[in-house]
Each structure stands twice: as C-alpha cells, then as structure tokens.
Design an enzyme around this catalytic site. Structure first.
Site, PDB file in Angstrom:
ATOM      1  N   ASP A  95      -3.993  -8.709  37.760  1.00  0.00           N
ATOM      2  CA  ASP A  95      -4.150  -9.940  38.534  1.00  0.00           C
ATOM      3  C   ASP A  95      -4.991  -9.771  39.791  1.00  0.00           C
ATOM      4  OD1 ASP A  95      -2.771 -11.795  36.929  1.00  0.00           O
ATOM      5  OD2 ASP A  95      -0.850 -10.942  37.567  1.00  0.00           O
ATOM      6  N   ASP A 141      -4.448 -15.127  30.371  1.00  0.00           N
ATOM      7  CA  ASP A 141      -4.688 -15.318  31.807  1.00  0.00           C
ATOM      8  C   ASP A 141      -5.732 -14.335  32.338  1.00  0.00           C
ATOM      9  OD1 ASP A 141      -2.095 -15.608  30.686  1.00  0.00           O
ATOM     10  OD2 ASP A 141      -1.209 -15.984  32.636  1.00  0.00           O
TER      11      ASP A 141
HETATM   12  N1  GLY Z   1      -0.757 -15.665  35.231  1.00  0.00           N
HETATM   13  C1  GLY Z   1       0.584 -16.094  35.100  1.00  0.00           C
HETATM   14  C2  GLY Z   1       0.745 -17.549  34.854  1.00  0.00           C
HETATM   15  O1  GLY Z   1      -0.182 -18.272  34.543  1.00  0.00           O
HETATM   16  O2  GLY Z   1       1.863 -17.999  34.987  1.00  0.00           O
END
Ligand code: GLY
Length: 425
Positions: free
Chosen positions: A144, A202
C-alpha cells in the site's frame, strides 16, 4: 508517451459545457467544495498533535444483519468478525497511525482542497500532515506504499515541489519494488494470512508511484515492474465478463494457487470497490504507456460497471451481488474511485462522452444531501455511506477517508474538464 488526448478533451468540453463558470447552476459544486474545506479544516484542527490521521468512525453491527448480507452460513465467517467498538467510542472519529494503509488520504485531501481553492491555510495543513508520513519511506511491510506516499508526497510534489520530496518518492518506490517477484510477475500485496503469494486488485493503484519514480529518475526499471504487474493481473484476476476477483494467490512457479475474496460477499461475487480499483488502474496504465490494450481493457471494465450498478443514483451497493434490501449498504468510496477513473477515461476513449456523463452522475449524487455531510457533522468527514469490509463486520455504512480523497480528486478533474474555477463559482 501518449498523454491526455487534448482534441477529444476539448470536444468533450464543448459538448458538455452548457453551464459556464459563474452560472448559478453550479451552486451544488460550490456547496460541495465549501463543505469539504470546512470539514477538512475542522478535522485538521481537532486532531493536531495526536500524530494520527482520521480514517472513519467507530461502529459495530448485528450478526443477523451480516448473515443476511452475506447470505452465508454464519459459521463460515463468525471467527473473522471484529468486536463492536466500546459503547463510549461508538460513533466517534476513528483515527489511524501512519502505517495504516489509508494514512495518505487525509493529507491528499488537504492538497486537493488547496489545489481547488488556493487557500493558504489548507496548504499549511497539507504540508503538516504530509510530513507526518516521512518514516514510511523506510517501510517495506505492505504494497500500500503507493496509496500512502503517492496521495500525500505525490500531490506535494505537484503542488509545492522540493528536491526532498523526490527522494521520498524514489526511496518508497524502491521499497515497493522489493515486493516484486520476477517469476510470478507481480508485486506481493500482503504478508499476513495463509496464502503463498497474495495479490489483490487494489494493488493496481500502487503502480502510479512506480510510473512517477521512472519519470523522476529516468530509470525504466520501475515502469517495467508496473507494466509486468498490470499484465499478469490482466491475465489472472479477471473473469470473461470483466469483473474481477479480489485476491489471486500464486504458487512460486507463477501458476495460480487460488482465487478468492477477502472483503467481498463471496469468491464468485463482484466486490464494488475492487471493480473501481480495476477501472482506475488500467486507465492509469494507458495514460502512462499509450498501450491501447490497457485502454480497451479499461473501457470493458467501465462498461461492465455501468451495466452492473443498478441503483438509480449510480452509487453501488457494497458488492454487486449483495441482496437488494432496504438495509443493504452502499459504498460511496467505490463510486468516488469510479468517477475519478472515468473522468480520465473520458479524455482518452472514443466514447468519452458516455464515461463523462456517468462520472458526472456519480459526482452529482455524492454532492447531494444523501451523501454529502453538513458542515460540522459526520465527525469531520466529507461523505457518508461507504463500506470498508462488510465481510469482517468492519466500517459498514460509515465515512471513509479514501471516499473523501477520490471525491475531491473527481471534483478537481471535473472542474478542469468543464473549465470551471473556484473563484468564478
Ligand atoms: N485496499 C483496501 C480496500 O480497498 O479496502
């Protein structure tokens, strides 16, 4: 490198600009921006000195409600449910530390609010909360990093450039690259769980950091990793109808270990925010590379979204396969991410007007009283009605900092495409 298709963008602008700056028809937009700024400034003041960032509000849910939404045997997910917030916390602002995956969104929202309005106090707040995240440049524990550093320092570099920012971005991109496996062709998402090598959709959102690093350094290694990840994900993460799984885990030889959900309704369902990350991610890949494979892929995902979201206001339920019940929560964050991706796509696609129109519909819905908070309410967040992870009984029908970030990003893009300045509103 192919960038924005200006002739098409200009044609789109001409076709859609029936209202111009200063037109009373944009009262909704002025209200949206002023409300957003008031909420951000209030929050920046109230959390100052905590060393933390606003994430959502503390909440809790009845097991029966979760069972109805998941249409599953409660025994299959009971253990993963998080506890209710203690009574005294319920409904209050939930803060997070800098290593939370969402830590970049609040500084990023401040940057967008500053960019839209030019207000110096927002810039000062943006700098203050961006600098809090400096230690992340040494962190390798998650994929992330693109969200965390791209939304904060990435916007800082655009709006208040300094050499020191470039170093943070390149160092973080180097750390993200340590999570890339050449045999598998992907960046590893998570270090928890029992998967061999989990990659989530994601992760497409973290590629922008790598494209930026290549631009800043002239070293194509970052962008090669980004495109390899995008290509592997295109091959393994999508179903024939262009919906995608949330999680694909790989074996060490690159074959698929399993395809599952983590935050969606079921392994076979289409989790709303996952589809939004996908359309945004592949639009970005086309903008960065000019490879039309990405453009067509993004168009197909966008068309799928537009046909699968059945709500009148275009704000999806939390999962496209969730039961349609009066109690089924929406996900405003998925809508905001989709709007932002589609606004970019509208400048690149031959069918730009279609995507612009859909994005505009989402933005207008989010700017109405059903979703936009009143100043001083909603614990300082801008939007209501997002869903974080229903599957885990977590953050359901609450504000989320990333909904606010992509909403402001959408407003900014919308204004640029329509030729609207805040000072004219
Ligand atoms: N990246 C985690 C979410 O979209 O909840």
């Amino acid at each position: 490198m192919k960038r924005i298709f200006l002739p098409l963008a200009a044609a789109l602008l001409a076709a859609t600009s029936c209202q111009t700056s200063g037109d009373a028809g944009y009262g909704w937009l002025k209200n949206a921006i002023d409300t957003s700024c008031a909420q951000l400034e209030l929050t920046a003041d109230e959390i100052r000195g905590t060393g933390k960032l606003p994430r959502s509000i503390h909440s809790g849910y009845e097991m029966d409600f979760l069972v109805r939404q998941l249409e599953a045997d409660p025994a299959t997910f009971r253990d993963s449910l998080r506890a209710m917030a203690p009574a005294e916390q319920m409904g209050t602002r939930r803060l997070c530390g800098i290593y939370d995956w969402t830590s970049g969104f609040f500084p990023g929202s401040l940057w967008y609010a500053y960019e839209i309005t030019g207000k110096d106090e927002l810039k000062a707040d943006a700098i203050e909360y961006t600098e809090l995240l400096d230690p992340i440049r040494h962190y390798t524990g998650t994929h992330d990093l693109g969200f965390m550093i791209g939304c904060s320092y990435g916007n800082a570099l655009r709006l208040s450039p300094a050499d020191t920012i470039k170093d943070v971005i390149v160092e973080t991109a180097d750390n993200l690259c340590t999570r890339f496996n050449k045999e598998i062709g992907c960046i590893r998402s998570w270090d928890f769980g029992t998967w061999n090598y989990p990659v989530i959709i994601d992760n497409m959102m973290n590629l922008e950091l790598l494209f930026n690093a290549s631009r800043l350094t002239g070293d194509n290694r970052y962008r090669d990793i980004a495109t390899t990840h995008a290509n592997t994900t295109m091959k393994c993460h999508f179903r024939p109808d262009y919906t995608c799984w949330h999680v694909v885990s790989y074996n060490n030889d690159g074959s698929v270990e399993c395809r599952q959900t983590f935050q969606g309704k079921s392994d076979d369902s289409s989790w709303a925010r996952g589809q939004a990350w996908a359309v945004y991610g592949y639009t970005e890949c086309f903008r960065e590379t000019g490879d039309s494979t990405y453009l067509h892929f993004a168009e197909n995902i966008a068309d799928m979204i537009m046909s699968r979201v059945k709500t009148d206001d275009a704000i999806p339920y939390w999962d496209y396969d969730a039961p349609v019940l009066p109690e089924t929560p929406r996900d405003a964050s998925a809508a905001a991410v989709t709007a932002s991706g589609l606004l970019d796509l509208s400048t690149m696609s031959a069918e730009g007007e279609k995507y612009f129109g859909y994005a505009e519909k989402i933005i207008r819905s989010l700017s109405g009283s059903e979703y936009l908070a009143k100043p001083g309410e909603n614990e300082g967040f801008i939007l209501k009605h997002s869903t974080g992870s229903l599957h885990h009984g977590s953050e359901i029908d609450v504000p989320l900092n990333y909904a606010d970030y992509y909403y402001l990003e959408s407003l900014k893009k919308y204004m640029a495409l329509k030729g609207i300045s805040y000072s004219d509103l």
